[in-house]
Design a protein around this motif. Structure first.
Motif, short mmCIF file in Angstrom:
data_model
loop_
_atom_site.label_atom_id
_atom_site.label_comp_id
_atom_site.label_asym_id
_atom_site.label_seq_id
_atom_site.Cartn_x
_atom_site.Cartn_y
_atom_site.Cartn_z
N THR A 216 50.50 81.51 20.90
CA THR A 216 49.20 81.55 19.89
C THR A 216 48.70 82.86 20.02
O THR A 216 49.05 83.80 20.51
CB THR A 216 48.19 80.63 20.53
N LEU A 217 47.74 83.26 18.92
CA LEU A 217 46.92 84.45 18.93
C LEU A 217 45.43 84.01 19.02
O LEU A 217 45.07 83.09 18.27
CB LEU A 217 47.42 84.85 17.82
N LEU A 218 44.70 84.71 19.60
CA LEU A 218 43.31 84.72 19.62
C LEU A 218 42.97 83.11 20.12
O LEU A 218 41.75 82.66 19.85
CB LEU A 218 42.55 84.77 18.18
N SER A 219 43.70 82.77 21.17
CA SER A 219 43.08 81.35 22.05
C SER A 219 41.69 81.87 22.68
O SER A 219 41.51 83.17 23.15
CB SER A 219 44.18 81.26 23.16
N GLY A 220 41.01 80.99 22.80
CA GLY A 220 39.76 80.94 23.26
C GLY A 220 38.82 81.15 22.40
O GLY A 220 37.61 81.61 22.88
N ASN B 31 58.73 74.63 22.36
CA ASN B 31 59.90 74.59 22.83
C ASN B 31 60.35 75.98 22.82
O ASN B 31 61.58 76.41 23.45
CB ASN B 31 60.85 73.61 22.06
N PHE B 32 59.97 77.08 22.01
CA PHE B 32 60.64 78.35 21.83
C PHE B 32 59.74 79.45 22.42
O PHE B 32 60.11 80.60 22.26
CB PHE B 32 60.65 78.53 20.36
N ARG B 33 58.82 78.88 23.47
CA ARG B 33 58.02 79.91 24.18
C ARG B 33 58.59 80.34 25.35
O ARG B 33 59.32 79.64 25.93
CB ARG B 33 56.58 79.35 24.53
#
Length: 208
Positions: A156-160, A171-173
Motif C-alpha cells: 500500500t501507500l499512505l496507509s493510516g 501474495n506478491f508482497r
C-alpha cells in the motif's frame, strides 16, 4: 551567498545525517514502516532541530562551556515535549505509532551533534539554514525508506490516512520489509545506490 547555499544544502548531500554521517539510524529504521509515520517523525525532528538551533545560537555566548551539554539537553527536551503533547492531543494515531522513538529525539545524535558543532558556534541565521538543510535531508531519506517498506512490505501507500491505496496484491508482497531486518535492507539498498553514484562521479572526474 554561496556559503549560505552550501550550509543549506549540506544536509541533503554532502553531510546527509543518514546516508553520509550514518547517525540517527534507530528512528529511521524503527518508524519507517509507512510514509505517514516517516513524515511525522521527520517533521517532529525538523521542528525540534530548528527551534533548538535557534535558541542555542542566540544564547551561545551566555552558556558556560562547563555546563553546555546539560543546557543543550534541557532545551532539546523542552521542544521534544512540545511535539509529544501536540501529537498526543491532535494526532493520537501517529503518537502511538512513533512510540518510544518520539521521546528519544532528546538524545538523537543528529540534534545533539548539530547544536554542539554548529549552533553553538555560528549565528542564528546560519543555524536556521543548517537546521532546515539537516532536517529536510533527514526527512527526505525517511520518506524514501518509508515508501519502499510500505509498498514492498504492505503493498500500500499512505496507509493510516484516508488516501490509502493498495498497489500490490497480498501474495506478491515481501513481508520482511514490515520487520526490523526490512528496515536494514531498505537502508542498505539506498546507501549502496548513493555510494555507487559517488564512485561513478569520482571515476568520471578522475578520467578527465
Amino acid at each position: 551567498m554561496n556559503r549560505k547555499i552550501q550550509i543549506l544544502t549540506n544536509g541533503f548531500v554532502k553531510e546527509n545525517p543518514l546516508l553520509v554521517l550514518n547517525i540517527g539510524l534507530c528512528s529511521s529504521l524503527g518508524v519507517t514502516t509507512s510514509i505517514f509515520n516517516g513524515l511525522g517523525m521527520g517533521m517532529g525532528m525538523l521542528f525540534v532541530l530548528l527551534m533548538s538551533e535557534i535558541v542555542i545560537s542566540i544564547l551561545r555566548k551566555n552558556i558556560p562551556s562547563s555546563i553546555r551539554l546539560p543546557v543543550f539537553i534541557i532545551i532539546i527536551a523542552a521542544f521534544t515535549t512540545i511535539v509529544q503533547l501536540v501529537l498526543n492531543a491532535y494526532m493520537e494515531s501517529l503518537y502511538d505509532a512513533l512510540g518510544v522513538f518520539l521521546p528519544l529525539i532528546v538524545v538523537n545524535c543528529i540534534i545533539m551533534g548539530r547544536v554542539e558543532s554548529f549552533a553553538s558556534k555560528n549565528s542564528t541565521g546560519d543555524s536556521i539554514l543548517d537546521a532546515l538543510g539537516m532536517g529536510l535531508g533527514y526527512t527526505f531519506v525517511l520518506l524514501i525508506i518509508s515508501f519502499l517498506r510500505e509498498l514492498l512490505g504492505g503493498g500500500t501507500l499512505l496507509s493510516g490516512t484516508p488516501y490509502m491505496v493498495t498497489l500490490i496484491p497480498e501474495n506478491f508482497r515481501f513481508g520482511i520489509f514490515n520487520s526490523a531486518p526490512g528496515g536494514f535492507l531498505a537502508f542498505g539498498f539506498l546507501g549502496a545506490l548513493v555510494q555507487g553514484l559517488k564512485n561513478h562521479r569520482a571515476a568520471k572526474g578522475a578520467s578527465k
